[in-house]
Design an enzyme around this catalytic site. Structure first.
Site, PDB file in Angstrom:
ATOM      1  N   SER A 262     -12.611  -2.764   2.559  1.00  0.00           N
ATOM      2  CA  SER A 262     -12.631  -1.922   3.758  1.00  0.00           C
ATOM      3  C   SER A 262     -14.069  -1.556   4.097  1.00  0.00           C
ATOM      4  O   SER A 262     -14.821  -1.102   3.235  1.00  0.00           O
ATOM      5  CB  SER A 262     -11.835  -0.631   3.517  1.00  0.00           C
ATOM      6  OG  SER A 262     -10.463  -0.902   3.387  1.00  0.00           O
TER       7      SER A 262
ATOM      8  N   LYS B  40      -3.484   7.426   7.876  1.00  0.00           N
ATOM      9  CA  LYS B  40      -4.334   7.696   6.721  1.00  0.00           C
ATOM     10  C   LYS B  40      -4.962   9.068   6.903  1.00  0.00           C
ATOM     11  O   LYS B  40      -5.687   9.311   7.864  1.00  0.00           O
ATOM     12  CB  LYS B  40      -5.429   6.615   6.605  1.00  0.00           C
ATOM     13  CG  LYS B  40      -6.240   6.698   5.332  1.00  0.00           C
ATOM     14  CD  LYS B  40      -7.228   5.544   5.268  1.00  0.00           C
ATOM     15  CE  LYS B  40      -8.053   5.623   3.995  1.00  0.00           C
ATOM     16  NZ  LYS B  40      -9.069   4.549   3.920  1.00  0.00           N
TER      17      LYS B  40
ATOM     18  N   ARG C 102       0.864  -1.189   0.000  1.00  0.00           N
ATOM     19  CA  ARG C 102       0.000   0.000   0.000  1.00  0.00           C
ATOM     20  C   ARG C 102       0.899   1.237   0.000  1.00  0.00           C
ATOM     21  O   ARG C 102       1.417   1.656   1.034  1.00  0.00           O
ATOM     22  CB  ARG C 102      -0.908   0.011   1.229  1.00  0.00           C
ATOM     23  CG  ARG C 102      -1.837   1.235   1.307  1.00  0.00           C
ATOM     24  CD  ARG C 102      -2.614   1.226   2.612  1.00  0.00           C
ATOM     25  NE  ARG C 102      -3.553   2.335   2.698  1.00  0.00           N
ATOM     26  CZ  ARG C 102      -3.253   3.555   3.132  1.00  0.00           C
ATOM     27  NH1 ARG C 102      -2.009   3.826   3.526  1.00  0.00           N
ATOM     28  NH2 ARG C 102      -4.166   4.493   3.180  1.00  0.00           N
TER      29      ARG C 102
END
Length: 358
Positions: free
Chosen positions: A253, A282, A184
């Protein structure tokens, strides 16, 4: 006329019993209150129709002869049924009984909407059986290629890695017990994602660790990853499945019970549930949902739940106790001075929490 009454009585009972069975399917299996109400209303309507017969239907009950009924013996068993077969068998009982009632009511000169009710039963059967087929498809175990151990799900984070390469951090995380590795890197261009992805693919394949790519279905295909993880604004699960093929893992998610159930219905292989706690990894993170969401989801989902968001060694036990099948971390491992040691400590905490879980 008494024999006609016996026939009518038997078929009123048969139809009501069959409707009660399928009502429970709508209520407890499909959890559809509106559908259960429609079945229940048909059953109650049938009872009201019986009152159109002599003595408000009491004459039919009075004619009942259980001991003299040659068809009252036990029927031969045909072995175990699936839920769909059970529902189908009871719908047939209802429809056949309604046809018998329709024909024999004429002999009593009673007018009742048995034909209309029979066609309502046909429509209900079509709707409920279609829903059950979708449910059974969703509940079917995933192929072996789409099954994984989600115990410790480590996500890369180059900017948190203390200057160490992604490959170096990944190798240490796997050494410490990571069971899934996700690439990621939101700021990497596609070319670099593919370069790093191929390195991680080789490493994870040698170690027997599941390799997932975040968001990018194209990159997952290019590096032959085991699967992809999708956010709420990414490709729909069905579209990703069409591109990746039936053998790849798709995770989603989710930030609410509704999103989790929708992802499961669409065919996700696992859920990323969170953020459980407050997180700074995030920038556009949702508000923390807390571990209670895992307790609420546990009886509702049959696919693995991976808790994510602010999880460290000191709170990992709490999410496992709440029902998580695994924990996903970024900084708890990749930002640690001792990456392997941090992963090892998380595995210890998770294992201990699982032993204590009922």
């Amino acid at each position: 006329m008494e024999n006609v009454y016996r026939i009518l009585d038997a078929n009123f009972n048969r139809a009501r019993e069959g409707l009660r069975v399928v009502e429970e399917v709508a209520r407890f299996v499909l959890s559809d209150a509106a559908l259960a109400f429609r079945v229940r209303e048909l059953r109650h309507r049938l009872s009201r129709c019986q009152e159109a017969f002599p003595a408000k239907g009491a004459a039919l009950v009075a004619a009942r002869d259980v001991e003299g009924d040659v068809g009252s013996g036990a029927l031969p068993s045909h072995g175990p049924l699936t839920l769909g077969e059970l529902a189908t068998a009871n719908f047939k009982r209802v429809q056949e009984a309604l046809r018998v009632l329709e024909e024999y009511a004429r002999l009593c000169r009673v007018t009742a909407p048995f034909q209309e009710m029979r066609f309502l039963a046909y429509a209900l059967e079509q709707e409920i059986m279609g829903r059950l087929a979708g449910l059974e498809e969703a509940c079917r175990p995933a192929p072996a290629s789409r099954q994984a151990d989600y115990t410790l799900y480590v996500i890369t984070g180059d900017k948190f890695s203390r200057g160490r390469s992604i490959l170096e951090v990944a190798r240490e995380a796997i050494s410490g017990g990571a069971t899934v590795l996700q690439l990621r890197e939101k700021e990497f261009p596609a070319r670099r994602l593919v370069e790093v992805g191929r390195q991680l693919r080789e490493l994870t394949r040698e170690a027997g660790v599941t390799f997932i790519v975040n968001d990018r279905v194209d990159v997952a295909l290019a590096v032959d990853a085991d699967g992809v993880h999708l956010g709420q604004d990414d490709l729909p699960v069905e579209e990703a499945r069409r591109i990746l093929g039936p053998g790849k893992i798709i995770g989603v998610s989710t930030h609410s019970v509704e999103q989790a159930l929708e992802a499961q219905r669409r065919g996700a292989d696992y859920l990323g549930v969170g953020p459980i706690y407050e997180t700074w990894t995030k920038e556009d993170a949702e508000a923390p949902v807390g571990p209670d969401i895992l307790r609420r989801l546990a009886p509702l989902v049959h696919i693995p739940m991976v808790a994510i968001g602010g999880i460290k060694a000191h709170n990992a036990a709490e999410v496992v106790a709440a029902g998580a099948d695994g924990v996903a971390v970024i900084t708890a491992v990749v930002a640690a001075e001792d990456v392997a040691g941090a992963a090892r400590e998380l595995r210890r905490v998770i294992a201990e929490a699982r032993r204590k879980r009922p």
